[in-house]
Structure formats: structure tokens, C-alpha cells
Design an enzyme around this catalytic site. Structure first.
Site, short mmCIF file in Angstrom:
data_model
loop_
_atom_site.label_atom_id
_atom_site.label_comp_id
_atom_site.label_asym_id
_atom_site.label_seq_id
_atom_site.Cartn_x
_atom_site.Cartn_y
_atom_site.Cartn_z
N TYR A 1 -13.77 44.94 -19.21
CA TYR A 1 -12.64 45.00 -20.14
C TYR A 1 -13.15 45.16 -21.57
CZ TYR A 1 -9.13 43.33 -16.75
OH TYR A 1 -8.28 43.20 -15.68
N ASP B 1 -1.54 42.59 -17.04
CA ASP B 1 -0.31 41.98 -17.53
C ASP B 1 0.52 42.97 -18.34
OD1 ASP B 1 -0.92 39.52 -16.39
OD2 ASP B 1 -1.95 38.79 -18.19
#
Length: 245
Positions: free
Chosen positions: A106, A47
């Protein structure tokens, strides 16, 4: 193609009208260096503002050996400082950066005080956190498969099932790091999980309530979505048989 980027100036990975993206910049660089139009496919779609210590993308092109041998250097000379190409490797014709990925990892970085050296690269949170409870909740999350409660609403996916193999908070100098590994992630999933675990760490939500949140499958029951600038894609692993030596 393995690369890294600082996501601050980009509106995410994917090409979009009227906004600069990592994909667009890379395609422009490849087209300029190779002098042919190039389309690339990434392993995922980070994003706006999300960073990548390791992103992987694939593209198809017939490249002379001399150019191929210098392609990483040529691309890095052309690209601005926010993106760096680590390596380019030949793979089988049907290899796919997204669909062949086995696991992704992540990290989410939190600083406990203002730090000029990590400004825009971590989330500043001055609240005291109970890491023991947060890790208890993280262990609980690993026992579930359906993560619709942590997915962005109105997203176009066939299933909300993911297999989380690792989720852990650790202290770092001046803050905390949350690491999570899974076979796949839903849109906004990591940021929603982090927000929910922060609610546990500040005693707004109990560990038992996390289970009920997941079972509800309602995004509105989970915690807030933490800011994008603290999130990093750090690892993607593939089967060895996709590579050509």
C-alpha cells in the site's frame, strides 16, 4: 483479473445493500459481456474511498476463446472511467485471489498544500513533519508481529499477526509518500499506522511510545485513522505456479 480503480464513488470493494461497490460493478459488467451470472472474489476488501493501482480478483467461467481474447477490451468499453481492467489470465482451478497472495503493498499520499490536480486523491496536511523520526518508528514497527493495536475493533479475524517487510516514508514533489508491504493487513491497519507515525512526525508521540502502543494491543492508544482518499493498494504478488500459459 488485474485492474485499477478510483475509489471515490464507491462504498468499498465488497458488495453491500443500498450502496455501490467495485465488486458489484465488475460482476454486472462480466454478466453483461459474458451473458451469464458471474461472482468474483477479490484479493482484499478496500474501504470506502480507498483507491487501487492494482487489485486482483478471480472468477470461474467457461469462455469461448474468441471472447476470451477480447474480454479485456469488451469490459473496458462497458465500464465507466473509474475502473480499468489491465489483464485477464487463466489460472489453475484452485487458485484464489485472496489466499494465494504472497505479499501486498500500500501507499499513502500526503500533500503539504491544496492541489486541484490531486483533490480527493491525497491527504492535505500542512504540519511540518520529521521524516527521520517517522522512519525510525517505521523501522521499529517492522520488528513486531502482533498488530491488534492498529486493527479496527470488533473485526472478525483469527489472528492479528502480520509480517511487515517494508515500511518507509519518502519525500515527493509537494508532499510525502508512505509505502508499506506485508504478507497480510488487518482492517484499517495502514490508516492507523499512518496516523500513529504522523503523531511521531509532529512530536505528539515518541518513537519509544510506538513500541508501547503496539504492546498494549489497544486501538485507542494508537493514532487517528487518516482519511481513506490518500490510500492506494499498489501491488499484490502471487506464486508463478498458479498461472496457466
Amino acid at each position: 483479473m488485474s485492474l485499477a480503480y478510483n475509489g471515490t464513488p464507491f462504498h468499498g470493494w465488497q458488495c453491500q445493500p443500498n450502496a455501490i461497490s467495485v465488486q458489484e460493478v465488475l460482476e454486472e459488467a462480466l454478466a453483461t459481456v459474458l451473458r451469464i451470472p458471474i461472482k468474483i472474489t477479490g484479493a482484499g476488501r478496500t474501504d470506502t474511498g480507498v483507491h487501487a493501482k492494482l487489485m486482483v480478483a478471480h472468477f470461474d467461467a467457461d469462455i469461448p476463446q474468441k471472447v476470451y481474447d477480447n474480454l479485456v477490451y469488451l469490459l473496458n468499453q462497458y465500464l465507466k472511467k473509474e475502473i480499468v481492467i489491465h489483464s485477464i489470465q487463466k489460472v489453475k482451478e484452485d487458485a484464489h485471489a485472496r489466499f494465494d497472495a504472497l505479499i501486498r503493498t500500500y501507499e499513502y499520499h500526503i500533500d503539504v498544500q491544496k492541489n486541484p490536480f490531486s483533490n480527493g486523491l491525497s491527504y492535505v496536511l500542512k504540519d511540518s513533519l520529521d521524516l527521520s523520526k517517522m522512519n525510525e518508528a517505521a523501522d521499529l514497527i517492522k520488528t513486531f508481529k502482533d498488530f491488534e493495536a492498529f486493527s479496527k475493533t470488533n473485526t472478525d479475524v483469527k489472528t492479528f499477526f502480520c509480517e511487515i517487510s517494508h515500511a518507509e516514508w519518502v519525500k515527493k514533489e509537494g508532499g510525502y509518500v508512505f509505502t508499506i508491504t506485508a504478507n497480510r493487513f488487518l482492517r484499517n491497519m495502514v490508516r492507523a499506522i499512518v496516523g500513529t507515525l504522523l503523531d511521531v512526525g509532529t512530536n505528539k508521540t515518541s518513537v519509544a511510545e510506538v513500541a508501547e502502543i503496539i504492546k498494549s494491543k489497544q486501538r485507542s492508544n494508537a493514532g487517528f485513522s487518516v482519511p481513506a482518499h490518500g490510500l492506494y493498494l499498489t501491488d499484490i504478488q502471487y506464486p508463478n505456479n498458479i498461472y496457466i500459459n
